[in-house]
Design a protein around this motif. Structure first.
Motif, PDB file in Angstrom:
ATOM      1  N   SER A 133     -20.446  -5.968  -3.984  1.00  9.86           N
ATOM      2  CA  SER A 133     -20.007  -4.604  -4.293  1.00  9.86           C
ATOM      3  C   SER A 133     -19.235  -4.599  -5.606  1.00  9.86           C
ATOM      4  N   LEU A 134     -19.343  -3.499  -6.353  1.00  8.68           N
ATOM      5  CA  LEU A 134     -18.570  -3.253  -7.566  1.00  8.68           C
ATOM      6  C   LEU A 134     -18.003  -1.845  -7.478  1.00  8.68           C
ATOM      7  N   PHE A 135     -16.769  -1.655  -7.951  1.00  8.84           N
ATOM      8  CA  PHE A 135     -16.145  -0.334  -7.865  1.00  8.84           C
ATOM      9  C   PHE A 135     -15.211  -0.132  -9.048  1.00  8.84           C
ATOM     10  N   GLY A 136     -14.902   1.134  -9.304  1.00 10.01           N
ATOM     11  CA  GLY A 136     -13.957   1.476 -10.359  1.00 10.01           C
ATOM     12  C   GLY A 136     -13.608   2.942 -10.285  1.00 10.01           C
ATOM     13  N   GLY A 137     -12.370   3.280 -10.658  1.00 12.62           N
ATOM     14  CA  GLY A 137     -11.947   4.676 -10.613  1.00 12.62           C
ATOM     15  C   GLY A 137     -10.456   4.835 -10.779  1.00 12.62           C
ATOM     16  N   GLN A 138      -9.946   5.971 -10.325  1.00 12.24           N
ATOM     17  CA  GLN A 138      -8.537   6.317 -10.464  1.00 12.24           C
ATOM     18  C   GLN A 138      -7.933   6.520  -9.085  1.00 12.24           C
ATOM     19  N   PRO A 139      -6.911   5.730  -8.694  1.00 11.69           N
ATOM     20  CA  PRO A 139      -6.322   5.886  -7.361  1.00 11.69           C
ATOM     21  C   PRO A 139      -5.534   7.186  -7.229  1.00 11.69           C
ATOM     22  N   ARG A 140      -5.494   7.708  -5.999  1.00  4.27           N
ATOM     23  CA  ARG A 140      -4.726   8.902  -5.671  1.00  4.27           C
ATOM     24  C   ARG A 140      -3.743   8.532  -4.567  1.00  4.27           C
ATOM     25  N   TYR A 141      -2.586   9.201  -4.556  1.00  8.07           N
ATOM     26  CA  TYR A 141      -1.539   8.905  -3.582  1.00  8.07           C
ATOM     27  C   TYR A 141      -1.121  10.192  -2.883  1.00  8.07           C
ATOM     28  N   ASP A 154      -1.552   8.180 -14.032  1.00  8.00           N
ATOM     29  CA  ASP A 154      -2.490   7.704 -15.038  1.00  8.00           C
ATOM     30  C   ASP A 154      -2.829   6.248 -14.781  1.00  8.00           C
ATOM     31  N   GLU A 155      -3.321   5.978 -13.566  1.00  8.31           N
ATOM     32  CA  GLU A 155      -3.692   4.630 -13.164  1.00  8.31           C
ATOM     33  C   GLU A 155      -5.206   4.507 -13.093  1.00  8.31           C
ATOM     34  N   GLN A 156      -5.686   3.288 -13.336  1.00  6.47           N
ATOM     35  CA  GLN A 156      -7.087   2.966 -13.189  1.00  6.47           C
ATOM     36  C   GLN A 156      -7.202   1.644 -12.444  1.00  6.47           C
ATOM     37  N   LEU A 157      -8.264   1.521 -11.676  1.00 11.32           N
ATOM     38  CA  LEU A 157      -8.533   0.262 -10.990  1.00 11.32           C
ATOM     39  C   LEU A 157     -10.023  -0.043 -11.062  1.00 11.32           C
ATOM     40  N   PHE A 158     -10.343  -1.328 -11.014  1.00 13.79           N
ATOM     41  CA  PHE A 158     -11.736  -1.758 -10.956  1.00 13.79           C
ATOM     42  C   PHE A 158     -11.767  -3.142 -10.333  1.00 13.79           C
ATOM     43  N   GLY A 159     -12.907  -3.494  -9.789  1.00 12.93           N
ATOM     44  CA  GLY A 159     -13.034  -4.799  -9.157  1.00 12.93           C
ATOM     45  C   GLY A 159     -14.363  -4.933  -8.445  1.00 12.93           C
ATOM     46  N   GLY A 160     -14.437  -5.929  -7.570  1.00 12.34           N
ATOM     47  CA  GLY A 160     -15.661  -6.176  -6.822  1.00 12.34           C
ATOM     48  C   GLY A 160     -15.414  -7.171  -5.706  1.00 12.34           C
ATOM     49  N   SER A 161     -16.444  -7.408  -4.911  1.00 10.55           N
ATOM     50  CA  SER A 161     -16.329  -8.339  -3.794  1.00 10.55           C
ATOM     51  C   SER A 161     -17.674  -8.995  -3.524  1.00 10.55           C
ATOM     52  N   VAL A 162     -17.601 -10.152  -2.900  1.00  4.21           N
ATOM     53  CA  VAL A 162     -18.774 -10.908  -2.460  1.00  4.21           C
ATOM     54  C   VAL A 162     -18.531 -11.342  -1.024  1.00  4.21           C
ATOM     55  N   ARG A 163     -19.523 -11.097  -0.142  1.00  2.00           N
ATOM     56  CA  ARG A 163     -19.382 -11.501   1.254  1.00  2.00           C
ATOM     57  C   ARG A 163     -20.500 -12.458   1.635  1.00  2.00           C
ATOM     58  N   LEU A 164     -20.122 -13.547   2.293  1.00  2.00           N
ATOM     59  CA  LEU A 164     -21.079 -14.563   2.727  1.00  2.00           C
ATOM     60  C   LEU A 164     -21.053 -14.643   4.252  1.00  2.00           C
ATOM     61  N   ARG A 165     -22.214 -14.506   4.876  1.00  2.00           N
ATOM     62  CA  ARG A 165     -22.351 -14.675   6.322  1.00  2.00           C
ATOM     63  C   ARG A 165     -22.915 -16.074   6.571  1.00  2.00           C
ATOM     64  N   TRP A 166     -22.042 -17.012   6.929  1.00  2.00           N
ATOM     65  CA  TRP A 166     -22.520 -18.354   7.228  1.00  2.00           C
ATOM     66  C   TRP A 166     -23.378 -18.363   8.484  1.00  2.00           C
ATOM     67  N   SER A 167     -22.962 -17.561   9.456  1.00  2.00           N
ATOM     68  CA  SER A 167     -23.648 -17.437  10.735  1.00  2.00           C
ATOM     69  C   SER A 167     -23.212 -16.125  11.360  1.00  2.00           C
ATOM     70  N   LEU A 177      -9.418  -7.480  -7.910  1.00  2.00           N
ATOM     71  CA  LEU A 177      -8.948  -6.138  -8.253  1.00  2.00           C
ATOM     72  C   LEU A 177      -8.016  -6.217  -9.452  1.00  2.00           C
ATOM     73  N   GLN A 178      -8.199  -5.319 -10.404  1.00  2.00           N
ATOM     74  CA  GLN A 178      -7.216  -5.120 -11.475  1.00  2.00           C
ATOM     75  C   GLN A 178      -6.768  -3.667 -11.439  1.00  2.00           C
ATOM     76  N   LEU A 179      -5.447  -3.458 -11.338  1.00  2.00           N
ATOM     77  CA  LEU A 179      -4.842  -2.130 -11.353  1.00  2.00           C
ATOM     78  C   LEU A 179      -4.005  -2.015 -12.617  1.00  2.00           C
TER      79      LEU A 179
END
Length: 282
Positions: A133-141, A154-167, A177-179
């Motif tokens: 997955s890859l994502f990016g945008g502006q967080p809201r509170y 005036d914040e921005q964040l972006f990042g991604g993830s990798v998931r492995l199913r061994w079994s 993640l970078q904020l």
């Protein structure tokens, strides 16, 4: 003599769902209304606040497109003023194992905390061993728990993830993640989540561990180790230990702000945390 406080609370819940068998289209809607009559803050004044919470959902539309939205409409009838809060609302577009979502949505791929953000996210998952997955945008509170939205910093964040199913019993997820706030880095986190279910034992005990590491500051931000087991068909026992060390670089970026990588914990504490928890779910 001032009249005693008088309150009337009305709760109305409406649920609606429809299914069209020919196209397998699904729609859902829900409404929750609350109202109150109470003594105002000034002498001989009355307040009549009301709130309407709503949810609209649709899935399996044309080409599998779906979407969700959650909102609140608030009004004080005695003063004829109100507010509108738009919590979530996004569209999902799937295509051959790839799903694109656009709008205000919850980002659960990020290490350290959940974020609600005006963002775009793309996921690749065909049910195999790997998912991305890859994502990016502006967080809201938002003010907890159902209050109005806080002004954006005036914040921005972006990042991604990798998931492995061994079994079917073992999974490993790695994320980044970078904020940043006003184009200056606040957080740069790498995270890992490991989970193992021992299906051969009674109660199918589950062991899990997660950690988030600040790669810019070379410091461990958060670590959790826990286990859960179903001791009875209707009783689930969980034991968990956690370590949390907030970073304070946000004070250097904008003085006076005190937001850490975990926004909920930052509401209550500004120091390191070592915690042990046990829970019993019946």
């Amino acid at each position: 003599m001032r009249s005693p406080l008088c309150g009337v609370v009305c709760v109305v819940a409406v649920g609606l769902s429809a299914l069209a068998p020919s196209h397998a289209v699904e729609f859902g809607a829900g409404l929750l209304g609350t109202g109150q009559v109470r003594e105002g803050g000034r002498p001989d004044s009355t307040e009549v606040p009301s709130n309407l919470y709503g949810a609209l959902l649709g899935s399996k539309l044309h080409h599998g497109v779906g979407g969700e939205t959650y909102f609140r409409l608030a009004r004080d009838w005695s003063r004829a003023d109100g507010a509108t809060d738009f919590y979530l609302g996004f569209v999902r577009v799937p295509a051959r194992g790839i799903e694109l979502s656009l709008g205000r949505q919850t980002l659960d791929d990020a290490p350290g905390a959940l974020y609600v953000a005006d963002a775009g996210r793309i996921r690749f998952d065909r049910g195999g061993r790997w998912a991305f997955s890859l994502f990016g945008g502006q967080p809201r509170y938002f003010e907890p728990l159902r209050g109005p939205e806080i002004v954006s910093q005036d914040e921005q964040l972006f990042g991604g993830s990798v998931r492995l199913r061994w079994s079917p019993q073992v999974t490993l997820a790695l994320s980044f993640l970078q904020l940043q706030r006003e184009h200056r880095r606040v957080n740069q986190l790498a995270g890992a989540v490991w989970q193992h279910t021992v299906a051969q034992l009674a109660g199918r005990p589950r062991v899990y561990a997660l950690a988030s590491y600040d790669t810019a500051e070379s410091s461990l931000q958060q670590a959790t180790v826990g286990s859960g087991v179903a001791v009875h068909p209707r009783v689930f026992l969980r034991l968990e230990g956690a370590y949390y060390k907030p970073q304070e670089r946000s004070k250097e970026v904008l003085p006076g702000l005190d937001r850490f990588s975990d926004p909920l914990f930052a509401l209550f504490s500004a120091s390191s945390l070592k915690q042990g928890r046990a829970g019993l779910q019946i």
